[in-house]
Design a protein around this motif. Structure first.
Motif, mmCIF file in Angstrom:
data_model
loop_
_atom_site.group_PDB
_atom_site.id
_atom_site.type_symbol
_atom_site.label_atom_id
_atom_site.label_comp_id
_atom_site.label_asym_id
_atom_site.label_seq_id
_atom_site.Cartn_x
_atom_site.Cartn_y
_atom_site.Cartn_z
ATOM 1 N N ALA A 1 0.826 -1.208 0.000
ATOM 2 C CA ALA A 1 0.000 0.000 0.000
ATOM 3 C C ALA A 1 0.863 1.262 0.000
ATOM 4 C CB ALA A 1 -0.939 -0.008 1.209
ATOM 5 N N GLU A 2 1.986 1.223 0.714
ATOM 6 C CA GLU A 2 2.869 2.395 0.753
ATOM 7 C C GLU A 2 3.506 2.654 -0.608
ATOM 8 O OE1 GLU A 2 4.957 5.681 2.183
ATOM 9 O OE2 GLU A 2 3.228 4.596 2.949
ATOM 10 N N LEU A 3 3.894 1.607 -1.322
ATOM 11 C CA LEU A 3 4.463 1.779 -2.657
ATOM 12 C C LEU A 3 3.433 2.378 -3.607
ATOM 13 C CD1 LEU A 3 6.516 -1.542 -3.036
ATOM 14 C CD2 LEU A 3 7.395 0.750 -2.577
ATOM 15 N N VAL A 4 2.201 1.906 -3.517
ATOM 16 C CA VAL A 4 1.145 2.461 -4.379
ATOM 17 C C VAL A 4 0.914 3.931 -4.042
ATOM 18 C CG1 VAL A 4 -1.302 2.310 -4.960
ATOM 19 C CG2 VAL A 4 0.053 0.227 -4.745
ATOM 20 N N ARG A 5 0.951 4.257 -2.745
ATOM 21 C CA ARG A 5 0.748 5.650 -2.338
ATOM 22 C C ARG A 5 1.856 6.556 -2.866
ATOM 23 N NH1 ARG A 5 1.635 9.365 1.690
ATOM 24 N NH2 ARG A 5 3.316 8.119 2.575
ATOM 25 N N GLN A 6 3.073 6.012 -2.984
ATOM 26 C CA GLN A 6 4.194 6.781 -3.513
ATOM 27 C C GLN A 6 4.266 6.715 -5.041
ATOM 28 O OE1 GLN A 6 6.123 8.716 -1.756
ATOM 29 N NE2 GLN A 6 5.352 8.119 0.266
ATOM 30 N N GLU A 7 3.212 6.142 -5.679
ATOM 31 C CA GLU A 7 3.131 6.013 -7.138
ATOM 32 C C GLU A 7 4.282 5.173 -7.689
ATOM 33 O OE1 GLU A 7 2.823 9.857 -8.874
ATOM 34 O OE2 GLU A 7 0.860 10.290 -8.001
ATOM 35 N N ILE A 8 4.622 4.097 -6.952
ATOM 36 C CA ILE A 8 5.629 3.126 -7.387
ATOM 37 C C ILE A 8 4.898 1.847 -7.766
ATOM 38 C CG2 ILE A 8 7.643 1.769 -6.694
ATOM 39 C CD1 ILE A 8 8.364 3.988 -4.754
ATOM 40 N N SER A 9 5.138 1.354 -8.965
ATOM 41 C CA SER A 9 4.446 0.164 -9.441
ATOM 42 C C SER A 9 4.895 -1.060 -8.650
ATOM 43 C CB SER A 9 4.729 -0.042 -10.940
ATOM 44 O OG SER A 9 4.178 -1.273 -11.378
ATOM 45 N N THR A 10 3.925 -1.905 -8.293
ATOM 46 C CA THR A 10 4.243 -3.149 -7.583
ATOM 47 C C THR A 10 4.439 -4.311 -8.548
ATOM 48 O OG1 THR A 10 1.864 -3.591 -7.317
ATOM 49 C CG2 THR A 10 2.986 -2.409 -5.530
ATOM 50 N N ALA A 11 4.473 -4.022 -9.853
ATOM 51 C CA ALA A 11 4.658 -5.100 -10.825
ATOM 52 C C ALA A 11 6.038 -5.732 -10.682
ATOM 53 C CB ALA A 11 4.463 -4.571 -12.244
ATOM 54 N N LEU A 12 7.049 -4.940 -10.285
ATOM 55 C CA LEU A 12 8.405 -5.454 -10.131
ATOM 56 C C LEU A 12 8.757 -5.673 -8.657
ATOM 57 C CD1 LEU A 12 10.316 -3.294 -12.781
ATOM 58 C CD2 LEU A 12 9.443 -5.623 -13.010
ATOM 59 N N LEU A 13 7.744 -5.791 -7.777
ATOM 60 C CA LEU A 13 7.987 -6.060 -6.357
ATOM 61 C C LEU A 13 8.242 -7.544 -6.147
ATOM 62 C CD1 LEU A 13 8.023 -5.209 -3.367
ATOM 63 C CD2 LEU A 13 5.539 -5.511 -3.348
ATOM 64 N N LYS A 14 9.361 -7.866 -5.497
ATOM 65 C CA LYS A 14 9.719 -9.259 -5.225
ATOM 66 C C LYS A 14 9.879 -9.434 -3.716
ATOM 67 C CE LYS A 14 12.059 -10.267 -9.611
ATOM 68 N NZ LYS A 14 13.304 -10.769 -10.247
ATOM 69 N N SER A 15 9.470 -10.600 -3.213
ATOM 70 C CA SER A 15 9.568 -10.894 -1.788
ATOM 71 C C SER A 15 10.317 -12.204 -1.599
ATOM 72 C CB SER A 15 8.166 -10.991 -1.164
ATOM 73 O OG SER A 15 7.387 -11.973 -1.842
ATOM 74 N N ALA A 16 11.031 -12.298 -0.472
ATOM 75 C CA ALA A 16 11.796 -13.501 -0.143
ATOM 76 C C ALA A 16 11.892 -13.595 1.369
ATOM 77 C CB ALA A 16 13.187 -13.455 -0.776
ATOM 78 N N ALA A 17 12.195 -14.802 1.861
ATOM 79 C CA ALA A 17 12.354 -15.005 3.298
ATOM 80 C C ALA A 17 13.681 -14.397 3.760
ATOM 81 C CB ALA A 17 12.297 -16.490 3.635
#
Length: 247
Positions: A77-93
């Motif tokens: 939600a914070e990335l969207v609020r900063q107008e940063i696309s979450t299409a290239l968001l990656k998560s890992a342990a």
């Protein structure tokens, strides 16, 4: 002069001829010819110069926000609020011996890249490292959450079993009235060196000095120890913060 009667018709014809010659001249306007415009009536047509179009102002690229301690859902939600696309968001342990489940919206962000304040373009990949419990973010045994899973860890040798004796056991002494036990004192009378190389009055279950106000592991919940500032703290729940902390 008197004209003879026999010449009167001839004279009348001559007069009519003269009248026709004098009236046969026509003006330029009566003939229907186009009028020649005078030079003063001619005006020069001004050529209009097109005005330059304004240069569009480029949109500034967004900056990487702080995502530490947020849940994965809050970070999105914070990335969207900063107008940063979450299409290239990656998560890992965060740890090598932990498998990130498919549904990890409630897991906490321990680390994120790029660093805070960096420009994030349309091709920048944002990576977040997650842990199920936020207190696990500070626990690491060479990248492993559990020390036993670290290949470099050598477990202590087992204690030798006592050798059985053939002698009869000594009779038990008569029971004495036990003195009342003193109230337990918190561990940590003098400074010691914890497994992480840092000094403190007491060490947590994951090998770090006990620090007043810091998060504490699950294994230490309910323990009372002496913090580095000399105060006695207990690993207890803080209603203002979801994880447990020394307080």
């Amino acid at each position: 002069m008197r004209i003879p009667r026999r010449l009167a018709p001839v004279a009348l014809a001559g007069l009519l001829t003269l009248a026709g010659c004098s009236g046969g001249s026509t003006t330029q306007a009566e003939s229907g010819a186009p009028a020649t415009p005078s030079p003063s009536a001619t005006t020069a047509t001004a050529t209009e110069t097109p005005s330059p179009s304004p240069t569009p102002t480029p949109t500034p690229e967004p900056l990487m926000p702080a995502l530490h301690s947020q849940t994965y859902a809050q970070a999105q939600a914070e990335l969207v609020r900063q107008e940063i696309s979450t299409a290239l968001l990656k998560s890992a342990a965060q740890h090598k011996d932990v498998t990130l489940p498919r549904d990890h919206d409630g897991w906490y962000v321990c680390d994120a890249s790029p660093r805070i304040g960096s420009k994030v373009t349309a091709t920048t990949t944002v990576t977040v490292k997650l842990a199920e419990d936020f207190s696990d973010c500070t626990t690491s045994f060479n990248g492993y959450l559990h020390q036993k899973n670290d290949p470099a860890y050598t477990p202590p040798a087992p204690k030798p079993k006592p050798v059985p004796t053939t002698q009869a056991p000594a009779p038990a002494p008569a029971p004495e009235k036990a003195a009342p036990k003193p109230a337990p004192k918190p561990v940590g009378g003098s400074m010691i060196t914890c497994p992480d190389g840092k000094q403190g009055y007491a060490c947590t279950s994951n090998g770090h000095p006990v620090v007043d106000g810091q998060f504490c592991p699950k294994a230490d919940r309910g323990r009372t120890l002496k913090a580095t500032n000399g105060t006695t703290v207990t690993c207890s729940y803080d209603p203002s913060v979801r994880p447990y902390r020394w307080q």
